[in-house]
Design a protein around this motif. Sequence first.
Motif, PDB file in Angstrom:
ATOM      1  N   SER A 163       1.975   9.200   5.228  1.00 29.98           N
ATOM      2  CA  SER A 163       1.271   8.380   6.209  1.00 29.98           C
ATOM      3  C   SER A 163       2.166   7.264   6.702  1.00 29.98           C
ATOM      4  N   GLY A 164       1.749   6.644   7.843  1.00 29.26           N
ATOM      5  CA  GLY A 164       2.517   5.539   8.403  1.00 29.26           C
ATOM      6  C   GLY A 164       2.590   4.375   7.447  1.00 29.26           C
ATOM      7  N   ALA A 165       1.475   4.065   6.757  1.00 31.84           N
ATOM      8  CA  ALA A 165       1.470   2.928   5.818  1.00 31.84           C
ATOM      9  C   ALA A 165       2.431   3.169   4.684  1.00 31.84           C
ATOM     10  N   ARG A 166       2.468   4.444   4.180  1.00 36.17           N
ATOM     11  CA  ARG A 166       3.373   4.738   3.076  1.00 36.17           C
ATOM     12  C   ARG A 166       4.830   4.635   3.514  1.00 36.17           C
ATOM     13  N   LYS A 167       5.108   5.081   4.746  1.00 39.06           N
ATOM     14  CA  LYS A 167       6.473   4.967   5.246  1.00 39.06           C
ATOM     15  C   LYS A 167       6.900   3.510   5.312  1.00 39.06           C
ATOM     16  N   LEU A 168       5.962   2.675   5.785  1.00 36.59           N
ATOM     17  CA  LEU A 168       6.293   1.247   5.893  1.00 36.59           C
ATOM     18  C   LEU A 168       6.499   0.641   4.509  1.00 36.59           C
TER      19      LEU A 168
ATOM     20  N   PRO B 176       1.643  -3.514  12.913  1.00 31.13           N
ATOM     21  CA  PRO B 176       1.013  -4.577  12.124  1.00 31.13           C
ATOM     22  C   PRO B 176       1.254  -4.447  10.623  1.00 31.13           C
ATOM     23  N   GLU B 177       1.265  -3.188  10.093  1.00 30.97           N
ATOM     24  CA  GLU B 177       1.517  -3.021   8.663  1.00 30.97           C
ATOM     25  C   GLU B 177       2.917  -3.510   8.298  1.00 30.97           C
ATOM     26  N   SER B 178       3.896  -3.151   9.136  1.00 31.76           N
ATOM     27  CA  SER B 178       5.274  -3.595   8.873  1.00 31.76           C
ATOM     28  C   SER B 178       5.396  -5.106   8.965  1.00 31.76           C
ATOM     29  N   VAL B 179       4.696  -5.710   9.904  1.00 37.69           N
ATOM     30  CA  VAL B 179       4.759  -7.170  10.058  1.00 37.69           C
ATOM     31  C   VAL B 179       4.232  -7.852   8.798  1.00 37.69           C
ATOM     32  N   ILE B 180       3.138  -7.343   8.249  1.00 41.10           N
ATOM     33  CA  ILE B 180       2.573  -7.942   7.030  1.00 41.10           C
ATOM     34  C   ILE B 180       3.532  -7.787   5.861  1.00 41.10           C
ATOM     35  N   GLU B 181       4.069  -6.569   5.672  1.00 40.55           N
ATOM     36  CA  GLU B 181       4.985  -6.339   4.559  1.00 40.55           C
ATOM     37  C   GLU B 181       6.247  -7.186   4.701  1.00 40.55           C
ATOM     38  N   ASP B 182       6.802  -7.226   5.911  1.00 40.26           N
ATOM     39  CA  ASP B 182       8.029  -7.998   6.120  1.00 40.26           C
ATOM     40  C   ASP B 182       7.783  -9.496   5.976  1.00 40.26           C
ATOM     41  N   PHE B 183       6.603  -9.958   6.365  1.00 43.13           N
ATOM     42  CA  PHE B 183       6.262 -11.368   6.193  1.00 43.13           C
ATOM     43  C   PHE B 183       6.298 -11.754   4.715  1.00 43.13           C
ATOM     44  N   TYR B 184       5.676 -10.925   3.871  1.00 40.03           N
ATOM     45  CA  TYR B 184       5.665 -11.277   2.457  1.00 40.03           C
ATOM     46  C   TYR B 184       7.029 -11.088   1.804  1.00 40.03           C
ATOM     47  N   LEU B 185       7.803 -10.107   2.253  1.00 39.61           N
ATOM     48  CA  LEU B 185       9.173 -10.008   1.753  1.00 39.61           C
ATOM     49  C   LEU B 185       9.985 -11.237   2.153  1.00 39.61           C
ATOM     50  N   ALA B 186       9.683 -11.781   3.313  1.00 43.94           N
ATOM     51  CA  ALA B 186      10.382 -12.992   3.760  1.00 43.94           C
ATOM     52  C   ALA B 186       9.994 -14.213   2.942  1.00 43.94           C
ATOM     53  N   GLY B 187       8.945 -14.096   2.124  1.00 44.51           N
ATOM     54  CA  GLY B 187       8.552 -15.195   1.244  1.00 44.51           C
ATOM     55  C   GLY B 187       9.594 -15.504   0.186  1.00 44.51           C
TER      56      GLY B 187
END
Length: 572
Positions: free
Chosen positions: A2-7, A62-73
Amino acid sequence: MSGARKLTSLAAALLALVLLLLTSCAQIPRSGPVGKSNDESAGKPNNAPVFFPVAPRAGAGPESVIEDFYLAGSGYEDDYAVARQYLTQASSVKWKPDQRVLVFRSARVVATAVENVFNYELDLAYSVDADGIATQLPEGSKESIPATLTKVDGEWRIADIPDGTAIPEETFKVIYGAYPIYFYDPTFSYAVPDMRWFIKKKTVKSMTSALLGGPAPYLKGAVVSAFPSGMKLARESVPVVSGAAQVDLSAKDLVDASNEDRLRMQTQLALTFRSQPDVINVELRANQDLVRVEDNGSVLPPVRDKEVPAHQIAVSNNDLVRYENNKLGPLPGIASVSALAPRLPAESPVSQAAAFLSADRSTLYSIVPGQPARALTTRTGLSGPSFGRYDWVWAAGPGGSGSTEVLAYRPTGVAEGATVPAVRLTPSWLAGRHVTEFRISREGTRALVISELNGKTRVQVTGIIRNGDGTPRDLTAPVTLLAATDPDQGVWVNDTTVAVMKGSANGNVTPELLSLTSSAPQQLAPWAGLTRLSAGNGPAEIFGQSSDGIFQRLGNGWSQQVKGAIDPAFPG
């Protein structure tokens, strides 16, 4: 896939790349020349990492933005400047990253039934609050962080997100470190550690703010601070100049304080900063003006990590004995109690008093020099006794109506036949639980409590609240330590570590070291048939008992010390 899993896979790959490049990204902190200010330099290890998180990518979903935001933490530099790029302008201004850190084992983004609203679902390992207080969580602990997204100039951005950050456990352990801040026992005689987690490159300021904020909840009421409630930093930094940490405090509180109070403040800070290699001494300042602190000898420095005497009390030939230098001898000044078949003895660290249980663990006895043993209480399933400050001896057992009682008695200085001062506490957090261990810490402000309910145990540390004369009055709501097994006994090893195990006369037993840092348990070498533990001063002085005798921990194994004795225990 799925797209979420890829992200999620992409986010994991990015994290792996960050960790792979860690050695090349790590920057040696710059130390200013002598006489120059170097804000937040103290405690900054030479390998303190600086993460360079990925900025928002064009066209990201949007899924990538959320994941990348928290990685940027992980990129805390410049007040999380990169992470804020993932937020709308209004959200960026509102977001407070330092309010909480959620440390996860795994994470995924899941869409909700509401358009443009997603949940960041975490399997949590820790939760760390704004004061650095960590709560360790067992596997399977879940939390969902809601995130609302919107488009800004054609790109997805986060319009609403709770305060705080969420970072992987591996990254957390690289960026953050566990450090003790110190408070006093109520008599100002002992220093009591309060373990906190701070970003390694912001340690001195974080330590100071946490110290001014007061002790962790499980220590409130059990310890005191030299700093009055409400005292604040006068500026949002603690510079280190030529080895001196310049702590600039609110002027009125500091100027109005006595020299004795200022000296205790300075000492409390010096103890707290002792883990910071760049800090040599502490200066108290009021609105940047140096405030003189005279050490006229009226204030003694508190004892840190109080040690216990080198001898142990034990049982041999059905009587109390002293075990010292691998030899057994009589217990000085104490009459024979062989007729009472003593078990699980304890010895006071401040007097010659002793205490023990009957063989069936139904009666708690005490004995002092020149007097026969006296029964203090009788009830089913008592925990072994433990002595603390002011010669109070403690145990726990069932009370009435399903309650669990923590019992404290003070047998010293009481004439034969007179009533022994006693206190009974019924903490709500022990209701319905069977206490298998209750051990007072060496400085007397805390207790290790191991309790069981339906086959599952909890290892907890509680604070002891006392009246002005030292009489126990209450126990605080405890902090829980996670063990790999279900231990039924434990002992203090030093002021931040306990050793626990589940004894077994038949199988291999693996004791564990648990730390108040909330770090993972450290397993010691297994040994067949260990049934009791004792500990002196530090991990090298851990002893175990089996049917073959008493053994001492030696490297990755155990070395036999003596035969013919059981139930060894250091004073306390």
